[in-house]
Each structure stands twice: as C-alpha cells, then as structure tokens.
Write a protein that holds these residues in place. Structure first.
Motif, PDB file in Angstrom:
ATOM      1  N   VAL A  94     -10.592  15.652 -18.250  1.00 38.01           N
ATOM      2  CA  VAL A  94     -10.474  16.996 -18.820  1.00 38.01           C
ATOM      3  C   VAL A  94     -10.454  17.974 -17.652  1.00 38.01           C
ATOM      4  O   VAL A  94     -11.487  18.282 -17.070  1.00 38.01           O
ATOM      5  CB  VAL A  94     -11.640  17.302 -19.785  1.00 38.01           C
ATOM      6  CG1 VAL A  94     -11.539  18.729 -20.312  1.00 38.01           C
ATOM      7  CG2 VAL A  94     -11.644  16.302 -20.937  1.00 38.01           C
TER       8      VAL A  94
ATOM      9  N   PRO B 256      -9.128  24.297 -19.180  1.00 37.05           N
ATOM     10  CA  PRO B 256      -9.780  24.877 -20.361  1.00 37.05           C
ATOM     11  C   PRO B 256      -8.863  24.806 -21.581  1.00 37.05           C
ATOM     12  O   PRO B 256      -7.636  24.783 -21.457  1.00 37.05           O
ATOM     13  CB  PRO B 256     -10.026  26.334 -19.956  1.00 37.05           C
ATOM     14  CG  PRO B 256      -9.880  26.371 -18.474  1.00 37.05           C
ATOM     15  CD  PRO B 256      -8.902  25.293 -18.124  1.00 37.05           C
ATOM     16  N   ASN B 257      -9.468  24.764 -22.744  1.00 41.38           N
ATOM     17  CA  ASN B 257      -8.713  24.825 -23.991  1.00 41.38           C
ATOM     18  C   ASN B 257      -8.808  26.242 -24.543  1.00 41.38           C
ATOM     19  O   ASN B 257      -9.893  26.835 -24.560  1.00 41.38           O
ATOM     20  CB  ASN B 257      -9.281  23.827 -25.004  1.00 41.38           C
ATOM     21  CG  ASN B 257      -8.499  23.804 -26.300  1.00 41.38           C
ATOM     22  OD1 ASN B 257      -8.630  24.691 -27.133  1.00 41.38           O
ATOM     23  ND2 ASN B 257      -7.689  22.785 -26.473  1.00 41.38           N
TER      24      ASN B 257
ATOM     25  N   MET C 169     -14.215  24.402 -25.127  1.00 41.69           N
ATOM     26  CA  MET C 169     -14.074  23.736 -23.845  1.00 41.69           C
ATOM     27  C   MET C 169     -14.555  24.679 -22.751  1.00 41.69           C
ATOM     28  O   MET C 169     -14.199  25.856 -22.735  1.00 41.69           O
ATOM     29  CB  MET C 169     -12.607  23.378 -23.606  1.00 41.69           C
ATOM     30  CG  MET C 169     -12.406  22.359 -22.506  1.00 41.69           C
ATOM     31  SD  MET C 169     -13.020  20.743 -22.960  1.00 41.69           S
ATOM     32  CE  MET C 169     -11.828  20.252 -24.203  1.00 41.69           C
TER      33      MET C 169
ATOM     34  N   CYS D  63      -5.924  20.495 -22.377  1.00 43.44           N
ATOM     35  CA  CYS D  63      -7.118  20.225 -21.578  1.00 43.44           C
ATOM     36  C   CYS D  63      -6.904  19.027 -20.653  1.00 43.44           C
ATOM     37  O   CYS D  63      -7.613  18.876 -19.661  1.00 43.44           O
ATOM     38  CB  CYS D  63      -8.343  20.023 -22.469  1.00 43.44           C
ATOM     39  SG  CYS D  63      -8.186  18.702 -23.682  1.00 43.44           S
TER      40      CYS D  63
END
Length: 524
Positions: free
Chosen positions: A400, A403-404, A410, A461
């Motif tokens: 990951v 950021p989402n 996230m 992500c």
C-alpha cells in the motif's frame, strides 16, 4: 467507508433496517442511524456507536413507517467526533429529503463554495454528505420547478448531480411522500445492490451496500446498481431505472475484495470469498519463488480477512494450515489509547498466540494487507516470543504505497510503511525473516477473471492511478491535510487493526452516551 440500506414495504421497516445494518456493521462502527417515513412524516434516530448500542427498544418504537433507510458510519471525511455529522442527513426542501452516502467527494470544498455563492444553500458541517444532499436537493428543485415529481424528473436531477460531483458515491435517498432513490457514481467505485421479496400484494424492495444485507434479511438479490445508474422505487414498490451518466465504466474498488466486504457477499458479479481464494493462489506462487516450501512448517492467518487466502496458499504449497492466534472481540480500540506503549499492549490484548503452533517451527504468517506496519511488527514479535524459529510474513495484497481518496480511511502517504520504501526496508522494520507481497497485476488479473465484464479496478492505493482522472498530487495533499484524525498508531484498516466487527469492540459507552443525538427526532 460506510454501509447503507433502504427499504420500501407494506409493513413496518424499522426491524428490517436494523437487521440489515447489523449485517453491514463491518463497514462502520463509529455511528449508526435510521430514518423511517409514515405518510409524509419522517422519524429519525442516530448516534455514535455500534448498531446494538445506538438502538434500544424505545428508539425502535419511535421509528414507525413502511419506508426507511439506514447507515453505519466509518468516517473518512469531516469530523469523526461530531454528533451533527452522523448520517442520515435531512433537508426540508424540496419535498423533504433524507439521504445516506457511502464514498468520498473529492471536490466537496469547491461544491460547498458553489452551493453558497450560486445555489444559495448553506452547509453547516464539514461533511461531504451534507454537500451531496444539498446538490441533490437543488437539482431536484430545478427538475420539478412548477411540475410534479415523476421518475423522469428524478432521473434528470441525478444526471445533473453526476455532472457536478467528483469522487465516489453510492447514495440512497428518501423523498417524503414519493419513494426511495438510489444511485451510484459513474465508475461504480463504491458498491450498491438491490433485491426484492414478498408477493404482488406485499412486495418489498431493498437497496444495500452488499448482497449479504439483502439475502440475510430474507430477500433475493435482483442485481447490482450499475455505474451511473439511478433507480427510483415508488411507494407501491415499482422499480424505475435509468442510466444517468454520460460515460459510465465499471471499476469497483479493489480493496472491497481484499478486505472491506464480507466474504459471503457478491459484488459486481464477483464472489468476495472466491476473490480471496484466488489471491491466495497467486500469493502462493510468489512465496514458492521466495522461500522453498521445505523451509515452512505451518501457515497461520492473521485474523480475520486473510483466512481464505491463507487456506488456499497452504493447500497450494502443501503445508498445514493452522489457527495460531485467538482474537478477543471485546477489547477497546487502540486508536483512542494515548501513547505507543499503551497501543502496543492493546494489540496483545486483542490477539493471543497459541504457543503449540509456533514452538520450534518456521511459521508463514498471512495477512490481508499491510498499511502502517506497526501491528505487523508487533505480531511478528509475538510469534517469536511464542517460540517460532523463523517468522515469514506474506501479504495477500500488494504494498500500500498511496493514499486512498475515494472513501477508505487510508493514512496519508508518510504514514504508509510501503511509501517510498523498498521491500527489504519494510521487512527490516517489521522484523520478519522474509516478506512476500502480492503482485499488483496478478491481483487484478485473478479478480477480473471472475467477471470479465469489469472495465478494471480502482486500485489507487496500490498503483497510484486515480480512476476518475481528476485527482492531482495537490488534491491528494489537500485531502490528506483535512483527513479525519481518528487512528493514530495502529495498522489502520489492515489485519488485526481493521474496522471489522469481529476485530473491533465498541467505543467508550460514556462517550457514546454523551454524544448521542436526541432520541427519535421527529422531522416535520
């Protein structure tokens, strides 16, 4: 990330909505709300906390009516602690609209200014849901100016809404005296399905975030709401549907299949459980290329979501699958606990190692994903203390790294363990003897195989590609600056620290009581 449901029936719907919210509790535990409609009068109760704590007998009795909607909230925008920002939201004109929303508007700030300067509408909170309901109200008002509310007018309003909104949104709205409206963003990022039950004289229609809420409440799934589509269900239970977006594409959120959704749900034609089995299959191939199977004695999942992937991986490499951790479902959240040492202690209160499964063994731990890495590090250490000779860690999801912005909590980029770090650097931080990640393209391939009609995935992500095409680095930075500060030291949504109801206990009862909204607020 939230769970939403709406129901039209010939009988009272309060219990049905309550039951559906319990089935969606894994999508949010911070707040819950239900609105019902009797005639043209709406009744609401909402508060912070889990469904079972928010709704008591007295609250349920004060929610009469045969039409209603509900939501469980896990805030990703706005103020996580504000009692005003619990959903549903209500506006009294036109008609009277109550709305619940799952997703995140990436242009909420610009819309808020536009609503005030141009549409003459006032937004009183920092919630993007309040922005959304006011945009919908304005467009419904424009579409019905001097005319009756018809399905055609509703669809015209939704088409106008699509042109103004950016980001992800699955929406269910109750229009007082008329029926339920549900629609989904043009990319289908956040899930939404509908189903029906009963006979011609007692027909019920239900719309929900996941199929499990439809099937679990005794209905049959009709289909998913397709990207950009709106469905309007009148008070007789008749469903009207129309595509309201200009260029819809089906690109659902990959993290739903990796972690967020219940394994017994089917979303956009893909079984979540089968998707996780497939991810375990491809992860096994990467494990074999990294660690000789003869060096692994046992495969152990980190509860809960990683179990299907871990089972398939174990079968593929020919090693025993064992449950090595026992989860305490009744421990409070680590994110409300001040200080890293207190949070570290809480991780050990939530998970306890079964020493016989670790002692003198080379153990392969399997997690669904790794976000911050702090919980993973603690769990690796627990395995060593339980007697493991070597501890390998495999993630069913790729690193990951970004950021989402589409409705998952996230962390910001600098909180992500994989952001601008090599696999070796992550392994050293976690303390594992080896670290194996899923491959991004392999992940997409095996899930897409389950429904070739998918146009792709929202997997930002993992790959940094924001499918709506309107998210710049500056936008990401701005959203990060305003991100709800609610998790400050655990692995966020990953592994043992996720917002799954099996993995998180309810928040502080006194705090919930203090912040609870008035019981069964009646909306004129």
């Amino acid at each position: 990330m939230c769970g939403i449901v709406g129901v039209i029936s010939k009988t009272p719907v309060n219990q049905m909505i309550y039951d559906a919210l319990l089935l969606l509790q894994h999508r949010g535990q911070d707040a819950a709300g239900i609105v019902t409609m009797q005639g043209t009068r709406c009744f609401m109760h909402k508060a912070r906390g889990m469904v079972r704590d928010v709704f008591r007998t007295r609250n349920m009795r004060a929610l009469p009516g045969t039409v209603g909607l509900g939501q469980v909230r896990y805030p990703t925008a706005g103020n996580a602690y504000s009692e005003e920002e619990a959903q549903p939201f209500y506006v009294n004109a036109p008609f009277g609209i109550v709305l619940v929303h799952n997703g995140n508007l990436t242009n909420a700030a610009a819309l808020k200014k536009e609503l005030f300067d141009v549409d003459r509408r006032h937004i009183n909170t920092s919630s993007d849901t309040e922005v959304l309901i006011n945009v919908l109200a304005h467009e419904l008002d424009a579409a019905t100016s001097g005319k009756a509310l018809t399905p055609d007018a509703v669809f015209a309003a939704v088409a106008a809404v699509h042109k103004r909104l950016k980001g992800s949104y699955a929406v269910i709205a109750l229009i007082a005296g008329h029926g339920l409206l549900a629609f989904r963003d043009p990319y289908g990022i956040r899930p939404l399905s509908f189903g029906a039950g009963g006979d011609a004289d007692d027909r019920e229609v239900i719309v929900a975030s996941e199929s499990v809420a439809i099937v679990g409440s005794g209905h049959a799934v009709t289909r998913d709401v397709v990207p950009g589509e709106a469905i309007f269900i009148d008070l007789d239970g008749k469903v009207h549907a129309r595509q309201c977006a200009e260029r819809p594409m089906l690109k659902p959120c990959m993290f739903e299949y990796v972690y967020l959704a219940r394994p017994d749900s089917v979303m956009d034609g893909v079984s979540v459980y089968q998707a996780r089995l497939n991810l375990g299959e491809t992860l096994a191939q990467r494990v074999i290329s990294t660690i000789p199977p003869k060096d692994i004695d046992v495969v152990i999942p980190i509860p809960e979501s990683s179990r299907p992937s871990a089972m398939q991986l174990a079968q593929r490499i020919g090693k025993p699958y064992r449950e090595g951790f026992v989860k305490n479902r009744y421990v409070g959240r680590t994110f409300i606990m001040p200080g890293q040492e207190v949070r570290k202690k809480s991780v050990r209160q939530k998970l306890n190692a079964i020493e016989v499964e670790f002692r003198n063994r080379n153990v392969l731990l399997v997690d669904d994903s790794i976000v911050r890495g702090t919980t993973s590090r603690e769990i690796v250490q627990m395995a060593r203390e339980a007697g493991a000779r070597k501890v390998y860690l495999a993630s069913a999801a790729p690193p990951v790294r970004f950021p989402n912005v589409y409705g998952i909590d996230m962390p910001t980029a600098n909180e992500l363990i994989a952001h601008e770090r090599s696999i070796e650097e992550i392994r050293a931080f976690i303390g594992a003897d080896a670290l194996i990640y899923q491959d991004v393209e392999a992940m997409k391939r095996v899930v897409h195989k389950l429904n070739p009609a998918l146009d792709g995935f929202e997997a930002s992500c993992f790959d940094g590609v924001y499918v709506t095409g309107d998210v710049s680095p500056a936008d990401v930075a701005a959203l990060a600056a305003g991100r709800t500060q609610q998790h400050d030291g655990a692995d966020g949504i990953a592994g043992a620290e996720g917002p799954n109801p099996d993995e998180m206990a309810s928040g502080d009862a006194a705090d919930r009581s203090r912040l609870a909204l008035q019981n069964a607020t009646e909306l004129a």
